[in-house]
Design a protein around this motif. Structure first.
Motif, PDB file in Angstrom:
ATOM      1  N   ASP A  71       2.673   1.421  16.139  1.00 26.92           N
ATOM      2  CA  ASP A  71       1.277   1.523  16.582  1.00 26.92           C
ATOM      3  C   ASP A  71       0.992   0.320  17.478  1.00 26.92           C
ATOM      4  N   THR A  72       1.145   0.486  18.780  1.00 29.68           N
ATOM      5  CA  THR A  72       1.190  -0.654  19.702  1.00 29.68           C
ATOM      6  C   THR A  72      -0.116  -1.443  19.791  1.00 29.68           C
ATOM      7  N   LEU A  73      -1.260  -0.780  19.594  1.00 30.81           N
ATOM      8  CA  LEU A  73      -2.544  -1.473  19.724  1.00 30.81           C
ATOM      9  C   LEU A  73      -2.995  -2.150  18.429  1.00 30.81           C
ATOM     10  N   LYS A  74      -2.380  -1.777  17.318  1.00 35.55           N
ATOM     11  CA  LYS A  74      -2.814  -2.348  16.030  1.00 35.55           C
ATOM     12  C   LYS A  74      -2.742  -3.877  16.007  1.00 35.55           C
ATOM     13  N   PRO A  75      -1.634  -4.507  16.467  1.00 33.99           N
ATOM     14  CA  PRO A  75      -1.587  -5.979  16.433  1.00 33.99           C
ATOM     15  C   PRO A  75      -2.652  -6.636  17.311  1.00 33.99           C
ATOM     16  N   ASN A  76      -3.116  -5.927  18.338  1.00 33.91           N
ATOM     17  CA  ASN A  76      -4.129  -6.482  19.235  1.00 33.91           C
ATOM     18  C   ASN A  76      -5.551  -6.287  18.701  1.00 33.91           C
ATOM     19  N   ILE A  77      -5.760  -5.187  17.984  1.00 33.93           N
ATOM     20  CA  ILE A  77      -7.096  -4.876  17.476  1.00 33.93           C
ATOM     21  C   ILE A  77      -7.316  -5.504  16.103  1.00 33.93           C
ATOM     22  N   ILE A  78      -6.435  -5.221  15.165  1.00 33.40           N
ATOM     23  CA  ILE A  78      -6.591  -5.730  13.798  1.00 33.40           C
ATOM     24  C   ILE A  78      -5.781  -7.016  13.674  1.00 33.40           C
ATOM     25  N   ILE A  79      -6.477  -8.153  13.785  1.00 36.52           N
ATOM     26  CA  ILE A  79      -5.779  -9.442  13.790  1.00 36.52           C
ATOM     27  C   ILE A  79      -6.071 -10.284  12.548  1.00 36.52           C
ATOM     28  N   LYS A  80      -7.165 -10.024  11.861  1.00 38.26           N
ATOM     29  CA  LYS A  80      -7.472 -10.796  10.659  1.00 38.26           C
ATOM     30  C   LYS A  80      -6.571 -10.360   9.519  1.00 38.26           C
ATOM     31  N   MET A  81      -6.028 -11.342   8.787  1.00 42.52           N
ATOM     32  CA  MET A  81      -5.099 -11.027   7.715  1.00 42.52           C
ATOM     33  C   MET A  81      -5.756 -10.184   6.621  1.00 42.52           C
ATOM     34  N   LYS A  82      -7.014 -10.455   6.301  1.00 35.57           N
ATOM     35  CA  LYS A  82      -7.668  -9.671   5.255  1.00 35.57           C
ATOM     36  C   LYS A  82      -7.796  -8.209   5.646  1.00 35.57           C
ATOM     37  N   TYR A  83      -7.976  -7.936   6.935  1.00 35.24           N
ATOM     38  CA  TYR A  83      -8.060  -6.556   7.401  1.00 35.24           C
ATOM     39  C   TYR A  83      -6.675  -5.908   7.412  1.00 35.24           C
ATOM     40  N   LYS A  84      -5.653  -6.684   7.751  1.00 31.58           N
ATOM     41  CA  LYS A  84      -4.283  -6.161   7.698  1.00 31.58           C
ATOM     42  C   LYS A  84      -3.926  -5.763   6.266  1.00 31.58           C
ATOM     43  N   ILE A  85      -4.333  -6.605   5.313  1.00 27.22           N
ATOM     44  CA  ILE A  85      -4.034  -6.322   3.906  1.00 27.22           C
ATOM     45  C   ILE A  85      -4.781  -5.073   3.437  1.00 27.22           C
ATOM     46  N   LEU A  86      -6.046  -4.955   3.825  1.00 30.17           N
ATOM     47  CA  LEU A  86      -6.831  -3.768   3.449  1.00 30.17           C
ATOM     48  C   LEU A  86      -6.229  -2.502   4.044  1.00 30.17           C
ATOM     49  N   ASP A  87      -5.845  -2.575   5.309  1.00 25.83           N
ATOM     50  CA  ASP A  87      -5.209  -1.440   5.979  1.00 25.83           C
ATOM     51  C   ASP A  87      -3.909  -1.067   5.274  1.00 25.83           C
ATOM     52  N   PHE A  88      -3.115  -2.069   4.962  1.00 28.01           N
ATOM     53  CA  PHE A  88      -1.838  -1.861   4.278  1.00 28.01           C
ATOM     54  C   PHE A  88      -2.033  -1.208   2.910  1.00 28.01           C
ATOM     55  N   LEU A  89      -2.965  -1.729   2.129  1.00 25.45           N
ATOM     56  CA  LEU A  89      -3.205  -1.200   0.785  1.00 25.45           C
ATOM     57  C   LEU A  89      -3.696   0.239   0.833  1.00 25.45           C
ATOM     58  N   PHE A  90      -4.587   0.546   1.782  1.00 23.39           N
ATOM     59  CA  PHE A  90      -5.065   1.924   1.890  1.00 23.39           C
ATOM     60  C   PHE A  90      -3.920   2.867   2.232  1.00 23.39           C
ATOM     61  N   LEU A  91      -3.097   2.475   3.186  1.00 25.53           N
ATOM     62  CA  LEU A  91      -1.999   3.339   3.621  1.00 25.53           C
ATOM     63  C   LEU A  91      -0.987   3.598   2.507  1.00 25.53           C
ATOM     64  N   ILE A  92      -0.552   2.535   1.816  1.00 24.01           N
ATOM     65  CA  ILE A  92       0.492   2.743   0.818  1.00 24.01           C
ATOM     66  C   ILE A  92      -0.029   3.431  -0.440  1.00 24.01           C
ATOM     67  N   ILE A  93      -1.334   3.248  -0.727  1.00 24.68           N
ATOM     68  CA  ILE A  93      -1.885   3.881  -1.935  1.00 24.68           C
ATOM     69  C   ILE A  93      -2.260   5.330  -1.682  1.00 24.68           C
ATOM     70  N   PHE A  94      -3.027   5.580  -0.632  1.00 24.96           N
ATOM     71  CA  PHE A  94      -3.585   6.913  -0.426  1.00 24.96           C
ATOM     72  C   PHE A  94      -2.742   7.813   0.463  1.00 24.96           C
ATOM     73  N   GLN A  95      -1.996   7.236   1.381  1.00 27.41           N
ATOM     74  CA  GLN A  95      -1.200   8.085   2.270  1.00 27.41           C
ATOM     75  C   GLN A  95       0.271   8.107   1.867  1.00 27.41           C
ATOM     76  N   TYR A  96       0.766   7.001   1.309  1.00 20.01           N
ATOM     77  CA  TYR A  96       2.189   6.918   0.987  1.00 20.01           C
ATOM     78  C   TYR A  96       2.472   6.833  -0.511  1.00 20.01           C
ATOM     79  N   LYS A  97       1.454   7.019  -1.347  1.00 14.70           N
ATOM     80  CA  LYS A  97       1.594   7.257  -2.801  1.00 14.70           C
ATOM     81  C   LYS A  97       2.529   6.268  -3.491  1.00 14.70           C
ATOM     82  N   ILE A  98       2.344   5.002  -3.225  1.00 13.45           N
ATOM     83  CA  ILE A  98       3.291   4.008  -3.733  1.00 13.45           C
ATOM     84  C   ILE A  98       3.253   3.847  -5.250  1.00 13.45           C
ATOM     85  N   PHE A  99       2.133   4.183  -5.887  1.00 11.13           N
ATOM     86  CA  PHE A  99       2.045   4.020  -7.341  1.00 11.13           C
ATOM     87  C   PHE A  99       3.091   4.861  -8.076  1.00 11.13           C
TER      88      PHE A  99
END
Length: 374
Positions: A71-99
């Motif tokens: 996702d080429t624009l993600k590093p340019n748009i989402i730069i705050k670490m807290k937002y990266k962590i929130l994005d990561f947690l949402f993706l792995i929990i709700f889209q990638y079923k990590i539990f």
């Protein structure tokens, strides 16, 4: 840690992850499933302890989704670490079923096996065999759930396509302010009050709903939480915009969708504003109006039995040339009302709006009757 780095398996794992990241023929969920398989294999074969495996799993998926993302624009748009962590947690929990994967890995633990054996008096070998079978089945089920993609969101690259009409180019001064104000009055009266927040999960929104003079107690908070699950009035304009431009499918999964709206109306819209400020875009002081402009170009409406994928499909692409009466009709259809809008009920949907903005009832009726004759 010395054992970790002296073990060739660690470097093999890292090399395998890098190979997976760079393998363009696989879709993103296929790459994630291979990372899961590698991690589960490490736990199942007891190559590393459970804590280390889970640490590897979270580290590799975070690197893949947030640092080395395609996702080429993600590093340019989402730069705050807290937002990266929130994005990561949402993706792995709700889209990638990590539990599912974490639980399956936990079941391979020697300590879990020994605890169950000692607590219930079962043979250690029997417990290990049963847990390995259950862990394998749970892992396979988790992979199936992930690959079925019942809920899927767009990448930042895809979302940004909705913002192709740059904030620099919007003719704000030529657009009748009543159009934006009417939309706010009909859809989200908190819009201008919320200067720093973008969803109902904020004190600015809650204070407005409860009224500043009202004492907030447990019962009122409970009632508020229940209401936010069902009432459109608890979805802010920004939340409506994010679910329209950000969700590919899975709209019917209400809880997941609401969580997405809350998280990404903050993550993305705040980050985008910061991006515009950082890159010295013009009109950044009119960012909230810009979101309304994008809203009109993306959110759907229904008038009569006809569905319009975008509001501008009804009122026209040149918003500066739209009449207030056309906008009133389009905004009235945002809720997809039942019974559908028609020349009989259109004047009674938002009578206060007609009076406040001095709209022509004759013009509204003429537009509706022309639509009914088509």
């Amino acid at each position: 840690m010395s054992e970790l780095f002296s073990n060739n398996s660690f470097f093999i794992y890292i090399l395998a992850c890098i190979t997976i990241f760079n393998y363009s023929s696989f879709r993103e969920n296929q790459k994630i499933s291979i990372l899961y398989f590698l991690s589960f294999g490490l736990a199942f074969l007891k190559i590393f302890n459970i804590f280390t495996v889970i640490l590897f799993l979270f580290t590799s998926t975070f690197l893949f989704l947030e640092i080395l993302s395609s996702d080429t624009l993600k590093p340019n748009i989402i730069i705050k670490m807290k937002y990266k962590i929130l994005d990561f947690l949402f993706l792995i929990i709700f889209q990638y079923k990590i539990f599912y994967i974490i639980f399956s890995i936990a079941l391979t633990s020697i300590k879990v096996t020994e605890y169950i054996s000692m607590s219930f008096g079962f043979e250690l070998h029997d417990v290990r065999t049963v847990l390995q079978i259950v862990a394998t089945l749970l892992f396979i089920y988790g992979i199936i759930q992930m690959m079925s993609e019942k809920f899927k969101i767009k990448s930042i690259d895809e979302i940004m396509k909705s913002f192709d009409f740059s904030i620099n180019m919007v003719p704000f001064r030529k657009i009748d302010p009543a159009i934006f104000n009417m939309l706010i009055d009909m859809e989200d009266k908190t819009y201008r009050i919320r200067t720093k927040t973008y969803n109902f999960f904020s004190l600015e929104f809650i204070r407005y709903k409860f009224n500043k003079k009202t004492h907030i107690n447990y019962q009122k908070v409970k009632k508020y939480i229940v209401a936010t699950k069902h009432i459109r009035g608890y979805s802010t304009i920004e939340m409506q915009l994010m679910r329209t431009i950000g969700i590919i499918y899975g709209y019917e999964m209400t809880y997941t969708r609401k969580i997405y709206e809350i998280i990404y109306s903050t993550i993305f819209l705040k980050s985008l504003k910061q991006y515009y400020n950082k890159n010295t875009y013009a009109n950044t002081n009119r960012y909230k109006e810009y979101l309304l402009y994008i809203y009109l170009q993306n959110v759907n409406t229904q008038i009569g039995d006809k569905f319009y994928p975008k509001i501008t499909d009804f009122i026209g692409e040149n918003i500066k040339d739209c009449s207030k009466e056309e906008c009133y009709i389009a905004f009235s259809g945002l809720t997809h009302p039942i019974p559908p809008l028609n020349s009989t009920n259109i004047l009674y949907k938002h009578r206060s709006i007609i009076n406040k903005y001095k709209l022509s009832e004759t013009k509204i009726l003429d537009i509706m009757k022309d639509l009914e004759e088509e």
